[in-house]
Scaffold this motif. Structure first.
Motif, PDB file in Angstrom:
ATOM      1  N   ASN A  82       3.794  -4.116   4.918  1.00 29.73           N
ATOM      2  CA  ASN A  82       2.873  -5.215   5.424  1.00 29.73           C
ATOM      3  C   ASN A  82       3.549  -6.504   5.769  1.00 29.73           C
ATOM      4  O   ASN A  82       4.900  -6.821   5.188  1.00 29.73           O
ATOM      5  CB  ASN A  82       1.981  -5.386   4.364  1.00 29.73           C
ATOM      6  N   ALA A 118      -1.202  -5.414   0.837  1.00 28.98           N
ATOM      7  CA  ALA A 118      -1.733  -4.002   0.792  1.00 28.98           C
ATOM      8  C   ALA A 118      -1.560  -3.538  -0.437  1.00 28.98           C
ATOM      9  O   ALA A 118      -1.015  -4.174  -1.514  1.00 28.98           O
ATOM     10  CB  ALA A 118      -0.757  -2.938   1.582  1.00 28.98           C
ATOM     11  N   PHE A 157      -3.428   9.920   4.314  1.00 26.57           N
ATOM     12  CA  PHE A 157      -2.791   9.213   4.645  1.00 26.57           C
ATOM     13  C   PHE A 157      -1.517   9.484   5.353  1.00 26.57           C
ATOM     14  O   PHE A 157      -1.331  10.956   5.261  1.00 26.57           O
ATOM     15  CB  PHE A 157      -1.965   8.786   3.099  1.00 26.57           C
ATOM     16  N   GLY A 163      -3.336   4.390   5.342  1.00 31.44           N
ATOM     17  CA  GLY A 163      -1.941   3.838   4.877  1.00 31.44           C
ATOM     18  C   GLY A 163      -0.957   5.012   4.830  1.00 31.44           C
ATOM     19  O   GLY A 163      -1.003   5.862   5.652  1.00 31.44           O
ATOM     20  N   CYS A 202       1.012   3.566  -0.138  1.00 30.64           N
ATOM     21  CA  CYS A 202       0.459   2.193   0.396  1.00 30.64           C
ATOM     22  C   CYS A 202      -0.814   2.297   0.755  1.00 30.64           C
ATOM     23  O   CYS A 202      -1.062   2.908   1.876  1.00 30.64           O
ATOM     24  CB  CYS A 202       1.809   1.370   1.143  1.00 30.64           C
ATOM     25  N   CYS A 203      -1.734   1.714   0.545  1.00 32.76           N
ATOM     26  CA  CYS A 203      -2.982   1.756   0.923  1.00 32.76           C
ATOM     27  C   CYS A 203      -3.565   0.434   1.989  1.00 32.76           C
ATOM     28  O   CYS A 203      -3.372  -0.642   1.160  1.00 32.76           O
ATOM     29  CB  CYS A 203      -3.985   1.923  -0.024  1.00 32.76           C
ATOM     30  N   PHE A 204      -3.698   0.920   3.111  1.00 35.09           N
ATOM     31  CA  PHE A 204      -4.204  -0.335   3.934  1.00 35.09           C
ATOM     32  C   PHE A 204      -5.678  -0.936   3.707  1.00 35.09           C
ATOM     33  O   PHE A 204      -5.884  -1.871   4.140  1.00 35.09           O
ATOM     34  CB  PHE A 204      -4.024   0.216   5.324  1.00 35.09           C
TER      35      PHE A 204
END
Length: 225
Positions: free
Chosen positions: A93, A99, A144, A179, A194-196
């Motif tokens: 990010n 994130a 993901f 993500g 890593c989750c957006f």
């Protein structure tokens, strides 16, 4: 985007956050106010510079109020991950939008946190500190983009640079990606996500607290409290 999609069905992922940022029923600002009028002015000043609250009022460029979560446990903790990005950004990010980073096991989260804190201590040439971190558990059930087997994208896991990884993340974010699933850079065989999208982080709850002590060495001693 050429990266494969992997369905992540995972309970009890781990995100370590310094205990000083834990939600409290009474703000620490109340301790420095003598009366209600002073307290109101202090809160007004604090709110004017609070990125999470600015985002909730559509005043941040990187994320809209509609994307933030509300009326769920630890909503403020989730939202803060997206609205309090580091000035230089992180691996996936940039500075305008944060994130939610988490690991499949707590030892990987500990390794990631210890590395970044040790880098900060190295900048002042003093490996002496005592910090506690709360373990926030969360569940995922979503697709993901999977970086683990994408050999052509391994520059995104450069231990010393975020240039390639931030470029990739921006492309994925703009294409609607949820993500990224990737191998930990700081712990062999560790897996991170890593989750957006804030809404995809479910069943958030607080787990154990860990104490990290740097006593003159770059590697801290970690104790569960």
């Amino acid at each position: 985007m050429s990266l494969p999609l992997t369905r992540v069905r995972r309970h009890n992922t781990h995100r370590l956050i310094q205990s000083k940022y834990s939600p409290r029923e009474d703000s620490v600002l109340a301790l420095i106010a003598n009366n209600g009028d002073h307290l109101a002015h202090i809160f007004d000043f604090d709110n004017a510079t609070n990125d999470r609250l600015l985002a909730e009022h559509q005043l941040l460029p990187g994320i809209s109020a509609q994307e933030l979560v509300a009326e769920v446990p630890y909503a403020s903790v989730v939202n803060a991950a997206y609205t309090h990005a580091r000035p230089e950004g992180s691996r996936f990010n940039g500075p305008d939008r944060g994130a939610w980073y988490a690991a499949f096991d707590v030892r990987t989260s500990q390794a990631e946190v210890a590395f970044h804190k040790s880098v900060a201590l190295a900048e002042i040439s003093r490996f002496v500190d005592n910090v506690t971190y709360d373990d926030y558990l969360a569940d995922f059930n979503s697709d993901f983009h999977d970086l683990r087997s994408a050999s052509e994208k391994q520059d995104c896991l450069d231990p010393n640079s975020y240039v390639a990884s931030q470029t990739l993340a921006l492309e994925l974010l703009e294409s609607g990606s949820h993500g990224i699933l990737y191998a930990s850079v700081r712990r062999p065989k560790g897996i991170c996500v890593c989750c957006f999208r804030p809404a995809l982080i479910t069943n958030v709850r607080k787990g154990p607290t860990y104490q990290f002590i740097w006593d003159g060495m770059p590697t801290p001693t970690i104790t569960r409290l």
